[in-house]
Scaffold this motif. Sequence first.
Motif, PDB file in Angstrom:
ATOM      1  N   GLN A  73       0.829  -1.206   0.000  1.00 61.00           N
ATOM      2  CA  GLN A  73       0.000   0.000   0.000  1.00 61.00           C
ATOM      3  C   GLN A  73       0.869   1.266   0.000  1.00 61.00           C
ATOM      4  OE1 GLN A  73      -3.500  -0.657   0.000  1.00 61.00           O
ATOM      5  NE2 GLN A  73      -2.575  -2.654  -0.328  1.00 61.00           N
ATOM      6  N   TYR A  74       0.309   2.360  -0.508  1.00 57.03           N
ATOM      7  CA  TYR A  74       1.021   3.642  -0.515  1.00 57.03           C
ATOM      8  C   TYR A  74       0.085   4.765  -0.071  1.00 57.03           C
ATOM      9  CZ  TYR A  74       4.660   1.264  -3.088  1.00 57.03           C
ATOM     10  OH  TYR A  74       5.650   0.401  -3.439  1.00 57.03           O
ATOM     11  N   TYR A  75       0.655   5.848   0.417  1.00 54.74           N
ATOM     12  CA  TYR A  75      -0.136   7.055   0.656  1.00 54.74           C
ATOM     13  C   TYR A  75       0.783   8.277   0.658  1.00 54.74           C
ATOM     14  CZ  TYR A  75       1.394   6.716   5.576  1.00 54.74           C
ATOM     15  OH  TYR A  75       2.137   6.649   6.723  1.00 54.74           O
ATOM     16  N   VAL A  76       0.150   9.442   0.477  1.00 51.08           N
ATOM     17  CA  VAL A  76       0.893  10.708   0.432  1.00 51.08           C
ATOM     18  C   VAL A  76       0.583  11.476   1.705  1.00 51.08           C
ATOM     19  CG1 VAL A  76       1.162  12.882  -0.824  1.00 51.08           C
ATOM     20  CG2 VAL A  76       0.828  10.737  -2.090  1.00 51.08           C
ATOM     21  N   ASP A 134       0.370   5.612  -8.813  1.00 52.90           N
ATOM     22  CA  ASP A 134      -0.788   6.410  -8.419  1.00 52.90           C
ATOM     23  C   ASP A 134      -0.357   7.512  -7.450  1.00 52.90           C
ATOM     24  OD1 ASP A 134      -3.475   7.132  -8.176  1.00 52.90           O
ATOM     25  OD2 ASP A 134      -3.758   5.816  -6.440  1.00 52.90           O
ATOM     26  N   ALA A 135       0.512   7.158  -6.500  1.00 47.95           N
ATOM     27  CA  ALA A 135       1.001   8.142  -5.529  1.00 47.95           C
ATOM     28  C   ALA A 135       1.779   9.241  -6.248  1.00 47.95           C
ATOM     29  CB  ALA A 135       1.878   7.451  -4.487  1.00 47.95           C
ATOM     30  N   SER A 136       2.561   8.856  -7.276  1.00 49.56           N
ATOM     31  CA  SER A 136       3.341   9.848  -8.032  1.00 49.56           C
ATOM     32  C   SER A 136       2.415  10.812  -8.772  1.00 49.56           C
ATOM     33  CB  SER A 136       4.261   9.146  -9.036  1.00 49.56           C
ATOM     34  OG  SER A 136       5.174   8.340  -8.352  1.00 49.56           O
ATOM     35  N   THR A 137       1.293  10.293  -9.299  1.00 54.74           N
ATOM     36  CA  THR A 137       0.316  11.156  -9.968  1.00 54.74           C
ATOM     37  C   THR A 137      -0.256  12.175  -8.989  1.00 54.74           C
ATOM     38  OG1 THR A 137      -0.248   9.234 -11.319  1.00 54.74           O
ATOM     39  CG2 THR A 137      -1.740  11.107 -11.447  1.00 54.74           C
ATOM     40  N   ILE A 138      -0.563  11.711  -7.772  1.00 53.17           N
ATOM     41  CA  ILE A 138      -1.096  12.619  -6.744  1.00 53.17           C
ATOM     42  C   ILE A 138      -0.081  13.713  -6.438  1.00 53.17           C
ATOM     43  CG2 ILE A 138      -1.793  12.760  -4.319  1.00 53.17           C
ATOM     44  CD1 ILE A 138      -2.831   9.816  -4.652  1.00 53.17           C
ATOM     45  N   VAL A 139       1.198  13.306  -6.336  1.00 55.55           N
ATOM     46  CA  VAL A 139       2.259  14.276  -6.056  1.00 55.55           C
ATOM     47  C   VAL A 139       2.387  15.290  -7.196  1.00 55.55           C
ATOM     48  CG1 VAL A 139       4.774  14.505  -5.892  1.00 55.55           C
ATOM     49  CG2 VAL A 139       3.580  12.843  -4.455  1.00 55.55           C
ATOM     50  N   ASP A 140       2.270  14.808  -8.452  1.00 55.88           N
ATOM     51  CA  ASP A 140       2.334  15.721  -9.602  1.00 55.88           C
ATOM     52  C   ASP A 140       1.238  16.762  -9.527  1.00 55.88           C
ATOM     53  OD1 ASP A 140       3.401  13.187 -12.021  1.00 55.88           O
ATOM     54  OD2 ASP A 140       4.496  14.415 -10.574  1.00 55.88           O
ATOM     55  N   GLU A 141       0.012  16.320  -9.158  1.00 57.26           N
ATOM     56  CA  GLU A 141      -1.113  17.259  -9.026  1.00 57.26           C
ATOM     57  C   GLU A 141      -0.834  18.279  -7.933  1.00 57.26           C
ATOM     58  OE1 GLU A 141      -4.387  13.901 -10.377  1.00 57.26           O
ATOM     59  OE2 GLU A 141      -4.487  14.742  -8.322  1.00 57.26           O
TER      60      GLU A 141
END
Length: 403
Positions: free
Chosen positions: A332-335, A390-397
Amino acid sequence: MAISLDYAARSDVGLIRANNQDSGYAGPNLLVLADGMGGAAGGDIASSVAVAHLAALDGDDHGADDILGLLSDALTAAHTDLVEYSRARPELAGLGTTVVAMLVSGRTAAMVHIGDSRAYLLRDGVLHQITKDHTFVQYLVDTGQITPAEAENHPQRSVILRVLGDSSETVELDETVRELKPGDRWLLCSDGLSGMVSDETIAESLREVTDPGRCADELVDLALRGGGQDNVTVVVADVTEDETGPSTVPQVVGAAAVDRARPTRGGSSAAARAAALVAAHTGADLGELEDDARDVDAPPRRRWWVRAVAVLIPLALLVTGVVLGYEWTQTQYYVAPDGDYVAIYQGVPQTIGPIELSSVAERTVIRIDELPPFAQSRVERGISAVSLADASTIVDELSREAR
Ligand code: CA
């Protein structure tokens, strides 16, 4: 007259660290101190693996000529396990541990050492540091580039040159054999003590507090009062000539102790608990551990081992469940925030007792205070992701939202 050890082991997570990666063991013929390192759960596994391999040696049936070889064989086996383990689980790459261990046969004591945990000897009221740190600053001292006083506050003082499990190279241990002298007091400790408390203060406690358990407690207290910036683990052992050794039950403390929800101070009562824990962690053969248990001949110890084996199997099953659960969390991952910055975490934002179920997978340069208030509060609560991508996409946003 027979020689015996009157011993105590204590460990405390300290005031800063989230979990205890030190492990300590004190038994009738064996003393061990291991200070693990590595991300997530790596360090506590590494020090537990070392203790489990060594704990099997605690017995009075070894010849004086054999004990050094037994110690180094056990550490070589532990090293191989750790290297294989970090290869099998990439998230644990880099796990390793210091070890200082002493095995006794009659009046002879063999010692092996790797890393920056220390052995001290108090003889006739004078403290001697027996081991030499395998650290960068010790190298600078040895080559005359800095003084011992400069080493104490050197910015690179925590850089260790050699540990168990750090590479596939052969293990390079310091090995010594010496004679035990009644009246001597031995101290094994992690750098959570020696880095926080001066040798003079350590010597004072060792001289003044007669009971090994109370002395170990006081040393831990001194490290906490000194800042408690690291896990602190101490093993204190007096060499006595008592016919019946005052201490008979091994004490396991820190990460190797099974009761992880209560890792401080008091010891778990059984070496086999450490062995069972590590058997579950590493897939080591449980039957082999039981065979080791039956090899111990002395009647009181056999009774103790028989009882230990009775709890070993349910315990191993329990720990296996925990490990499988842990492995799932690591998919699992989270930001969430890491200090002032946004970071991607691997795992889930929870702890089980002292075990953190997440660790920082990637740091970013996005400052939390540069985000709009709404984004800030989302990050503060933690944004879950289904994968690292997915976490990287969130970070990009978030990066686009940042001022
Ligand atoms: Ca340490």
